[in-house]
Motif scaffolding. Structure first.
Motif, PDB file in Angstrom:
ATOM      1  N   ASP A  58       0.809  -1.222   0.000  1.00  0.00           N
ATOM      2  CA  ASP A  58       0.000   0.000   0.000  1.00  0.00           C
ATOM      3  C   ASP A  58       0.843   1.273   0.000  1.00  0.00           C
ATOM      4  N   PHE A  59       2.018   1.225   0.588  1.00  0.00           N
ATOM      5  CA  PHE A  59       2.845   2.430   0.734  1.00  0.00           C
ATOM      6  C   PHE A  59       4.226   2.198   0.136  1.00  0.00           C
ATOM      7  N   GLY A  60       4.254   1.727  -1.086  1.00  0.00           N
ATOM      8  CA  GLY A  60       5.519   1.428  -1.741  1.00  0.00           C
ATOM      9  C   GLY A  60       5.892   2.432  -2.801  1.00  0.00           C
ATOM     10  N   ARG A  61       6.447   1.915  -3.863  1.00  0.00           N
ATOM     11  CA  ARG A  61       7.004   2.738  -4.925  1.00  0.00           C
ATOM     12  C   ARG A  61       5.954   3.664  -5.557  1.00  0.00           C
ATOM     13  N   GLU A  62       4.773   3.138  -5.854  1.00  0.00           N
ATOM     14  CA  GLU A  62       3.754   3.929  -6.554  1.00  0.00           C
ATOM     15  C   GLU A  62       3.187   5.028  -5.664  1.00  0.00           C
ATOM     16  N   ALA A  63       3.254   4.831  -4.360  1.00  0.00           N
ATOM     17  CA  ALA A  63       2.726   5.847  -3.447  1.00  0.00           C
ATOM     18  C   ALA A  63       3.707   6.986  -3.218  1.00  0.00           C
ATOM     19  N   VAL A  64       4.992   6.668  -3.211  1.00  0.00           N
ATOM     20  CA  VAL A  64       5.975   7.678  -2.819  1.00  0.00           C
ATOM     21  C   VAL A  64       6.551   8.443  -4.008  1.00  0.00           C
ATOM     22  N   LEU A  65       6.600   7.839  -5.196  1.00  0.00           N
ATOM     23  CA  LEU A  65       7.220   8.504  -6.341  1.00  0.00           C
ATOM     24  C   LEU A  65       6.546   9.825  -6.717  1.00  0.00           C
ATOM     25  N   PRO A  66       5.208   9.918  -6.759  1.00  0.00           N
ATOM     26  CA  PRO A  66       4.593  11.219  -7.088  1.00  0.00           C
ATOM     27  C   PRO A  66       4.944  12.312  -6.083  1.00  0.00           C
ATOM     28  N   VAL A  67       5.003  11.934  -4.809  1.00  0.00           N
ATOM     29  CA  VAL A  67       5.359  12.918  -3.776  1.00  0.00           C
ATOM     30  C   VAL A  67       6.783  13.396  -3.971  1.00  0.00           C
ATOM     31  N   LEU A  68       7.679  12.478  -4.257  1.00  0.00           N
ATOM     32  CA  LEU A  68       9.078  12.851  -4.470  1.00  0.00           C
ATOM     33  C   LEU A  68       9.232  13.749  -5.694  1.00  0.00           C
ATOM     34  N   THR A  69       8.482  13.484  -6.728  1.00  0.00           N
ATOM     35  CA  THR A  69       8.557  14.317  -7.934  1.00  0.00           C
ATOM     36  C   THR A  69       8.092  15.743  -7.644  1.00  0.00           C
ATOM     37  N   ILE A  70       6.998  15.862  -6.878  1.00  0.00           N
ATOM     38  CA  ILE A  70       6.501  17.193  -6.510  1.00  0.00           C
ATOM     39  C   ILE A  70       7.530  17.933  -5.660  1.00  0.00           C
ATOM     40  N   LEU A  71       8.133  17.219  -4.705  1.00  0.00           N
ATOM     41  CA  LEU A  71       9.146  17.842  -3.849  1.00  0.00           C
ATOM     42  C   LEU A  71      10.349  18.298  -4.663  1.00  0.00           C
ATOM     43  N   ALA A  72      10.801  17.478  -5.586  1.00  0.00           N
ATOM     44  CA  ALA A  72      11.996  17.818  -6.369  1.00  0.00           C
ATOM     45  C   ALA A  72      11.790  19.090  -7.176  1.00  0.00           C
ATOM     46  N   SER A  73      10.619  19.215  -7.806  1.00  0.00           N
ATOM     47  CA  SER A  73      10.364  20.414  -8.610  1.00  0.00           C
ATOM     48  C   SER A  73      10.038  21.613  -7.729  1.00  0.00           C
ATOM     49  N   GLY A  74       9.284  21.414  -6.678  1.00  0.00           N
ATOM     50  CA  GLY A  74       8.887  22.534  -5.816  1.00  0.00           C
ATOM     51  C   GLY A  74      10.021  23.106  -5.008  1.00  0.00           C
ATOM     52  N   MET A  75      10.871  22.249  -4.453  1.00  0.00           N
ATOM     53  CA  MET A  75      11.966  22.735  -3.612  1.00  0.00           C
ATOM     54  C   MET A  75      13.003  23.514  -4.399  1.00  0.00           C
ATOM     55  N   LEU A  76      13.192  23.168  -5.657  1.00  0.00           N
ATOM     56  CA  LEU A  76      14.136  23.926  -6.485  1.00  0.00           C
ATOM     57  C   LEU A  76      13.640  25.365  -6.658  1.00  0.00           C
ATOM     58  N   ALA A  77      12.347  25.513  -6.923  1.00  0.00           N
ATOM     59  CA  ALA A  77      11.790  26.852  -7.094  1.00  0.00           C
ATOM     60  C   ALA A  77      11.808  27.628  -5.784  1.00  0.00           C
ATOM     61  N   VAL A  78      11.454  26.969  -4.685  1.00  0.00           N
ATOM     62  CA  VAL A  78      11.430  27.637  -3.383  1.00  0.00           C
ATOM     63  C   VAL A  78      12.830  28.073  -2.977  1.00  0.00           C
ATOM     64  N   THR A  79      13.819  27.219  -3.213  1.00  0.00           N
ATOM     65  CA  THR A  79      15.196  27.555  -2.840  1.00  0.00           C
ATOM     66  C   THR A  79      15.703  28.748  -3.644  1.00  0.00           C
ATOM     67  N   THR A  80      15.447  28.738  -4.941  1.00  0.00           N
ATOM     68  CA  THR A  80      15.888  29.857  -5.781  1.00  0.00           C
ATOM     69  C   THR A  80      15.238  31.160  -5.350  1.00  0.00           C
ATOM     70  N   PHE A  81      13.934  31.114  -5.095  1.00  0.00           N
ATOM     71  CA  PHE A  81      13.225  32.314  -4.658  1.00  0.00           C
ATOM     72  C   PHE A  81      13.759  32.803  -3.308  1.00  0.00           C
ATOM     73  N   SER A  82      13.989  31.878  -2.382  1.00  0.00           N
ATOM     74  CA  SER A  82      14.463  32.256  -1.045  1.00  0.00           C
ATOM     75  C   SER A  82      15.855  32.870  -1.096  1.00  0.00           C
ATOM     76  N   LEU A  83      16.714  32.356  -1.953  1.00  0.00           N
ATOM     77  CA  LEU A  83      18.051  32.931  -2.098  1.00  0.00           C
ATOM     78  C   LEU A  83      17.980  34.353  -2.631  1.00  0.00           C
ATOM     79  N   ASN A  84      17.097  34.581  -3.595  1.00  0.00           N
ATOM     80  CA  ASN A  84      16.930  35.938  -4.129  1.00  0.00           C
ATOM     81  C   ASN A  84      16.427  36.890  -3.055  1.00  0.00           C
ATOM     82  N   VAL A  85      15.475  36.422  -2.252  1.00  0.00           N
ATOM     83  CA  VAL A  85      14.947  37.251  -1.169  1.00  0.00           C
ATOM     84  C   VAL A  85      16.041  37.551  -0.148  1.00  0.00           C
TER      85      VAL A  85
END
Length: 397
Positions: free
Chosen positions: A48-75
């Motif tokens: 129930d909580f294997g590869r198919e459950a965690v991969l979408p979350v990891l993909t969202i984190l990978a793309s979102g954190m890059l944008a958040v980090t770049t924005f925070s550095l600029n600020v």
């Protein structure tokens, strides 16, 4: 050498990249060791909580954190530049050591590295179903840490770069430096109450030009004990010296000894808070001077700065005069003490020269000097009374 190595390690630890690298390596280590937790997992959850459950979350984190980090550095860069322009350019180095900003940005970058690395490892078939369950649990923890960091960042942004935040940082760092000098007025050495060169002393030349930032008294004491000599620092940390000028003196010693002693004294392009309590007072005074400039014309900030200076000098100046009677940790090294009049001279005279046309500033300064004139330290009281008399006589114009 250990003392100097610890100094450099401490300076590295106060830099942003250090925490980023540390948390990134830790996240990678967790991902690589995740399969080892397989024996601790309950049966049946991996479906129930294997590869198919965690991969979408990891993909969202990978793309979102890059944008958040770049924005925070600029600020961060924008806020620091604003603070440096409002206060003094030298405060920029202090702002770069802001631990809250370090923790938040390290969490963002660590979350990005974690999620991106986890996606790569999943695509490489590194994890079994049980290992994927461990990664799912780790991802929940990472998401909680990131949400907490975002909330902390939002709260911190409300004051980041403001004058209040900048002055508070300077005051806190100055207070810590002053209190360290109260515990060790002469850095653990013997107080050199006379600043003249000892008779028949050998010059220890400075290795380069710059500000004296740190004197490794443990190493100097060891060198002096081995050579059977006594070392006297010619300059206190915070003072400027040119290459070849004597940074210290020794009662005896050959060329090899002088080079080793000179290497124990750190000289750099900029001043440091490590052993220089007057540096923070100078930064506060520079901030008040900037506020009193015609282009800014903000006497309220100058008054606030003087309130902070008065508090620092009243609460963090020893009640007694500096004497050589205190037991020294390094008896073979003589160090010029930082006296109360020296601290006072770094604080108020620069402001008086720029605030002579601001009645509110001068009234507050006179009030501060009257209060410091009642300080239990007789040197501080005498110096405050002398500066007040100079102010009344108009000798600061």
């Amino acid at each position: 050498m250990l003392e100097k190595a610890l100094l450099h390690l401490g300076r590295i630890a106060r830099q942003l990249w250090f925490r980023v690298v540390l948390i990134s390596l830790f996240s990678l280590l967790l991902l690589l060791l995740a399969p080892l937790a397989k024996p601790l997992l309950p049966n049946g959850l991996s479906e129930d909580f294997g590869r198919e459950a965690v991969l979408p979350v990891l993909t969202i984190l990978a793309s979102g954190m890059l944008a958040v980090t770049t924005f925070s550095l600029n600020v961060m860069v924008s806020a620091y530049r604003t603070a440096a322009s409002m206060a003094t350019p030298r405060v920029y180095r202090l702002l770069l050591e802001d631990t809250i900003t370090h923790r938040v940005l390290a969490t963002f970058v660590g979350g990005f590295i974690y999620s991106l690395s986890a996606v790569i490892l999943f695509r490489a078939r590194y994890y079994s179903p049980e290992g994927a369950l461990v990664v799912f649990g780790l991802t929940i923890i990472v998401v909680i840490l990131i949400v907490g960091a975002i909330v902390r960042w939002i709260d911190h942004l409300s004051s980041l770069g403001s004058m209040d935040h900048t002055l508070r940082l300077i005051e806190d760092r100055t207070r810590a430096s002053l209190r360290a000098r109260i515990k060790k007025p002469c850095l653990g050495g013997v107080c050199a109450l006379e600043d003249s060169k000892p008779e028949d002393a050998v010059d220890i030349p400075a290795a380069k030009s710059g500000f004296v930032r740190f004197a490794g008294l443990a190493q100097l004491d060891e060198l002096a004990a081995e050579a059977g000599t006594q070392i006297t620092l010619a300059l206190a940390p915070g003072e400027y010296i040119l290459r070849g000028q004597p940074v210290a003196w020794a009662t005896a010693g050959d060329n090899k000894f002088c080079k080793a002693a000179s290497a124990a004294i750190d000289i750099g392009d900029v001043r440091s808070f490590d052993q220089d309590p007057s540096f923070g007072l100078s930064l506060l005074a520079e901030t008040a001077q900037k506020a009193l400039s015609p282009g800014v014309n903000d006497p309220g900030t100058a008054v606030e700065v003087m309130g902070r200076l008065e508090r620092l000098l009243w609460e963090n100046t020893p009640a007694d005069k500096v004497s050589d009677a205190r037991e020294a940790t390094y008896p073979n090294v003589n160090v010029p003490p930082v006296t109360a009049p020296q601290l006072l001279a770094c604080a108020f005279p620069p402001i008086a020269r720029c605030g002579s046309d601001a009645p509110s500033v001068m009234r507050w300064m006179e009030k501060s000097l009257v209060a410091l004139g009642e300080h239990p330290n007789p040197e501080m009281a005498e110096a405050a009374k002398g500066l007040r008399q100079e102010l009344q006589d108009g000798r600061w114009d």
